[in-house]
Motif scaffolding. Sequence first.
Motif, PDB file in Angstrom:
ATOM      1  N   SER A  57      -9.907 -24.517 -50.606  1.00 35.48           N
ATOM      2  CA  SER A  57     -10.744 -23.838 -51.601  1.00 35.48           C
ATOM      3  C   SER A  57     -12.079 -24.539 -51.828  1.00 35.48           C
ATOM      4  O   SER A  57     -12.909 -24.038 -52.585  1.00 35.48           O
ATOM      5  CB  SER A  57     -10.002 -23.735 -52.932  1.00 35.48           C
ATOM      6  OG  SER A  57      -9.653 -25.026 -53.408  1.00 35.48           O
ATOM      7  N   GLY A  58     -12.286 -25.695 -51.206  1.00 37.23           N
ATOM      8  CA  GLY A  58     -13.531 -26.416 -51.416  1.00 37.23           C
ATOM      9  C   GLY A  58     -13.760 -27.460 -50.341  1.00 37.23           C
ATOM     10  O   GLY A  58     -12.850 -27.810 -49.577  1.00 37.23           O
ATOM     11  N   LEU A  59     -14.993 -27.977 -50.278  1.00 41.08           N
ATOM     12  CA  LEU A  59     -15.340 -28.977 -49.275  1.00 41.08           C
ATOM     13  C   LEU A  59     -14.571 -30.273 -49.475  1.00 41.08           C
ATOM     14  O   LEU A  59     -14.180 -30.929 -48.502  1.00 41.08           O
ATOM     15  CB  LEU A  59     -16.846 -29.249 -49.322  1.00 41.08           C
ATOM     16  CG  LEU A  59     -17.755 -28.094 -48.891  1.00 41.08           C
ATOM     17  CD1 LEU A  59     -19.205 -28.408 -49.243  1.00 41.08           C
ATOM     18  CD2 LEU A  59     -17.616 -27.824 -47.398  1.00 41.08           C
ATOM     19  N   ALA A  60     -14.344 -30.671 -50.730  1.00 39.20           N
ATOM     20  CA  ALA A  60     -13.608 -31.910 -50.994  1.00 39.20           C
ATOM     21  C   ALA A  60     -12.191 -31.835 -50.446  1.00 39.20           C
ATOM     22  O   ALA A  60     -11.683 -32.803 -49.861  1.00 39.20           O
ATOM     23  CB  ALA A  60     -13.599 -32.202 -52.489  1.00 39.20           C
ATOM     24  N   ALA A  69     -19.855  -7.251 -48.042  1.00 35.31           N
ATOM     25  CA  ALA A  69     -19.712  -6.585 -46.742  1.00 35.31           C
ATOM     26  C   ALA A  69     -18.385  -6.936 -46.083  1.00 35.31           C
ATOM     27  O   ALA A  69     -17.749  -6.084 -45.450  1.00 35.31           O
ATOM     28  CB  ALA A  69     -20.876  -6.986 -45.836  1.00 35.31           C
ATOM     29  N   ILE A  70     -17.944  -8.191 -46.226  1.00 36.15           N
ATOM     30  CA  ILE A  70     -16.644  -8.606 -45.669  1.00 36.15           C
ATOM     31  C   ILE A  70     -15.530  -7.797 -46.304  1.00 36.15           C
ATOM     32  O   ILE A  70     -14.588  -7.367 -45.626  1.00 36.15           O
ATOM     33  CB  ILE A  70     -16.442 -10.118 -45.891  1.00 36.15           C
ATOM     34  CG1 ILE A  70     -17.352 -10.913 -44.947  1.00 36.15           C
ATOM     35  CG2 ILE A  70     -14.981 -10.513 -45.686  1.00 36.15           C
ATOM     36  CD1 ILE A  70     -17.435 -12.392 -45.273  1.00 36.15           C
ATOM     37  N   ALA A  71     -15.627  -7.562 -47.605  1.00 40.91           N
ATOM     38  CA  ALA A  71     -14.588  -6.786 -48.293  1.00 40.91           C
ATOM     39  C   ALA A  71     -14.579  -5.337 -47.830  1.00 40.91           C
ATOM     40  O   ALA A  71     -13.514  -4.701 -47.760  1.00 40.91           O
ATOM     41  CB  ALA A  71     -14.812  -6.861 -49.802  1.00 40.91           C
ATOM     42  N   ARG A  72     -15.754  -4.792 -47.488  1.00 37.12           N
ATOM     43  CA  ARG A  72     -15.833  -3.393 -47.066  1.00 37.12           C
ATOM     44  C   ARG A  72     -15.346  -3.202 -45.626  1.00 37.12           C
ATOM     45  O   ARG A  72     -14.567  -2.298 -45.346  1.00 37.12           O
ATOM     46  CB  ARG A  72     -17.273  -2.882 -47.187  1.00 37.12           C
ATOM     47  CG  ARG A  72     -17.752  -2.661 -48.589  1.00 37.12           C
ATOM     48  CD  ARG A  72     -19.041  -1.831 -48.581  1.00 37.12           C
ATOM     49  NE  ARG A  72     -20.073  -2.461 -47.750  1.00 37.12           N
ATOM     50  CZ  ARG A  72     -20.971  -3.320 -48.218  1.00 37.12           C
ATOM     51  NH1 ARG A  72     -20.960  -3.674 -49.492  1.00 37.12           N
ATOM     52  NH2 ARG A  72     -21.890  -3.836 -47.410  1.00 37.12           N
ATOM     53  N   ASP A  73     -15.856  -4.032 -44.712  1.00 29.57           N
ATOM     54  CA  ASP A  73     -15.578  -3.816 -43.294  1.00 29.57           C
ATOM     55  C   ASP A  73     -15.768  -5.130 -42.550  1.00 29.57           C
ATOM     56  O   ASP A  73     -16.854  -5.418 -42.031  1.00 29.57           O
ATOM     57  CB  ASP A  73     -16.508  -2.737 -42.723  1.00 29.57           C
ATOM     58  CG  ASP A  73     -16.098  -2.271 -41.335  1.00 29.57           C
ATOM     59  OD1 ASP A  73     -15.371  -3.014 -40.646  1.00 29.57           O
ATOM     60  OD2 ASP A  73     -16.516  -1.164 -40.929  1.00 29.57           O
ATOM     61  N   PHE A  74     -14.717  -5.941 -42.493  1.00 27.44           N
ATOM     62  CA  PHE A  74     -14.803  -7.267 -41.876  1.00 27.44           C
ATOM     63  C   PHE A  74     -15.145  -7.173 -40.394  1.00 27.44           C
ATOM     64  O   PHE A  74     -15.947  -7.960 -39.881  1.00 27.44           O
ATOM     65  CB  PHE A  74     -13.482  -8.011 -42.084  1.00 27.44           C
ATOM     66  CG  PHE A  74     -13.483  -9.425 -41.567  1.00 27.44           C
ATOM     67  CD1 PHE A  74     -14.501 -10.310 -41.899  1.00 27.44           C
ATOM     68  CD2 PHE A  74     -12.448  -9.885 -40.765  1.00 27.44           C
ATOM     69  CE1 PHE A  74     -14.496 -11.620 -41.441  1.00 27.44           C
ATOM     70  CE2 PHE A  74     -12.436 -11.187 -40.293  1.00 27.44           C
ATOM     71  CZ  PHE A  74     -13.459 -12.057 -40.632  1.00 27.44           C
ATOM     72  N   GLY A 115      -9.720 -14.330 -40.648  1.00 28.15           N
ATOM     73  CA  GLY A 115      -9.435 -13.254 -41.582  1.00 28.15           C
ATOM     74  C   GLY A 115     -10.469 -13.127 -42.690  1.00 28.15           C
ATOM     75  O   GLY A 115     -11.220 -14.078 -42.973  1.00 28.15           O
ATOM     76  N   PRO A 116     -10.537 -11.960 -43.335  1.00 25.14           N
ATOM     77  CA  PRO A 116     -11.579 -11.708 -44.340  1.00 25.14           C
ATOM     78  C   PRO A 116     -11.454 -12.558 -45.593  1.00 25.14           C
ATOM     79  O   PRO A 116     -12.466 -12.929 -46.195  1.00 25.14           O
ATOM     80  CB  PRO A 116     -11.412 -10.220 -44.653  1.00 25.14           C
ATOM     81  CG  PRO A 116     -10.007  -9.888 -44.242  1.00 25.14           C
ATOM     82  CD  PRO A 116      -9.700 -10.778 -43.079  1.00 25.14           C
ATOM     83  N   GLU A 117     -10.231 -12.870 -46.025  1.00 25.59           N
ATOM     84  CA  GLU A 117     -10.081 -13.657 -47.250  1.00 25.59           C
ATOM     85  C   GLU A 117     -10.667 -15.054 -47.079  1.00 25.59           C
ATOM     86  O   GLU A 117     -11.426 -15.544 -47.932  1.00 25.59           O
ATOM     87  CB  GLU A 117      -8.601 -13.744 -47.654  1.00 25.59           C
ATOM     88  CG  GLU A 117      -7.992 -12.432 -48.095  1.00 25.59           C
ATOM     89  CD  GLU A 117      -7.578 -11.546 -46.919  1.00 25.59           C
ATOM     90  OE1 GLU A 117      -7.616 -12.036 -45.751  1.00 25.59           O
ATOM     91  OE2 GLU A 117      -7.227 -10.381 -47.158  1.00 25.59           O
ATOM     92  N   ARG A 123     -18.217 -18.455 -50.513  1.00 21.04           N
ATOM     93  CA  ARG A 123     -18.318 -18.823 -51.927  1.00 21.04           C
ATOM     94  C   ARG A 123     -18.390 -20.335 -52.118  1.00 21.04           C
ATOM     95  O   ARG A 123     -19.140 -20.827 -52.969  1.00 21.04           O
ATOM     96  CB  ARG A 123     -17.139 -18.240 -52.698  1.00 21.04           C
ATOM     97  CG  ARG A 123     -17.149 -16.711 -52.796  1.00 21.04           C
ATOM     98  CD  ARG A 123     -16.124 -16.214 -53.797  1.00 21.04           C
ATOM     99  NE  ARG A 123     -16.070 -14.759 -53.846  1.00 21.04           N
ATOM    100  CZ  ARG A 123     -15.183 -14.022 -53.195  1.00 21.04           C
ATOM    101  NH1 ARG A 123     -14.237 -14.604 -52.455  1.00 21.04           N
ATOM    102  NH2 ARG A 123     -15.200 -12.708 -53.279  1.00 21.04           N
ATOM    103  N   LEU A 124     -17.612 -21.083 -51.353  1.00 22.33           N
ATOM    104  CA  LEU A 124     -17.632 -22.535 -51.547  1.00 22.33           C
ATOM    105  C   LEU A 124     -18.957 -23.132 -51.068  1.00 22.33           C
ATOM    106  O   LEU A 124     -19.438 -24.124 -51.630  1.00 22.33           O
ATOM    107  CB  LEU A 124     -16.432 -23.193 -50.883  1.00 22.33           C
ATOM    108  CG  LEU A 124     -16.310 -23.237 -49.355  1.00 22.33           C
ATOM    109  CD1 LEU A 124     -17.005 -24.452 -48.750  1.00 22.33           C
ATOM    110  CD2 LEU A 124     -14.819 -23.265 -48.957  1.00 22.33           C
TER     111      LEU A 124
END
Length: 253
Positions: free
Chosen positions: A40-43, A112-117, A151-153, A160-161
């Motif tokens: 979930s993050g770089l750390a 855009a990833i959520a619409r059409d990965f 994968g899109p997730e 985001r990170l």
Amino acid sequence: MKPVLLLIPGMLNTPDIWTDVLPWLPPDLDVRLAEVASQSGLAQMAADAWSQLHDLHPDQPLVVCGYSMGAWVAYEMLQQCPGRVSGLVLLGASAQADTPELLLAREKAVAAIARDFDKVVAGLSRYASHPRFHEQDAWMARAREQLRAIGPEAAARQHRLLMRRPDARGFLRGLQMPVQVVCGDADLVTPPDLSRELAALIPGAELCWLPGTGHLSPYEAPEGVASAVQALLLRVRQVHPATAPQAAGMEAR
């Protein structure tokens, strides 16, 4: 004592991004592959990378190669364990935090990833690669498959990170180790000026260009990437001469 080389993938990459680079690396290396798709993050990415290195001898040289987002993982590793890394390769990398324009672009990318990965992957595979590959159907299909694999997730989470990353230029100015900055001369994702900046601000850093190469350099120019890693290893071995291979084993595969 074999030097250890840790290869860190970039955004939308699995460790398979290094598949074509591995055969070009010298045989006297202990090569390890980090994974950056589940955190979930770089750390956390950096901590997980360090967990793959728990068995290193205290005197064993460690070279870290961070590709794109992987460079930011490498920066975090350096801060988590100061003095433990012997040399650093920054491949298609940057030290700057996202500008307001880039933050907006990432928000749009997440949507855009959520619409059409698959559409995002198709566009990115062309934008991130040199035009000389665009008519090579098998090559492009393989590039799309690699970008699609996380994968899109995970792809959205990585965007985001990265939006939360701090500017790293102040930290990098204080590095005291051999550093090789490597960039494709046609990289549109992390343009060459960002690599020029990296090489200028890190004391003693060397800059290497990959001709006719975009951002997907481990696929586009695997031999060139491996050569840049070997150049860095030669500099590390000047500091750690006991790790130099015997003359009979110095030829790279």
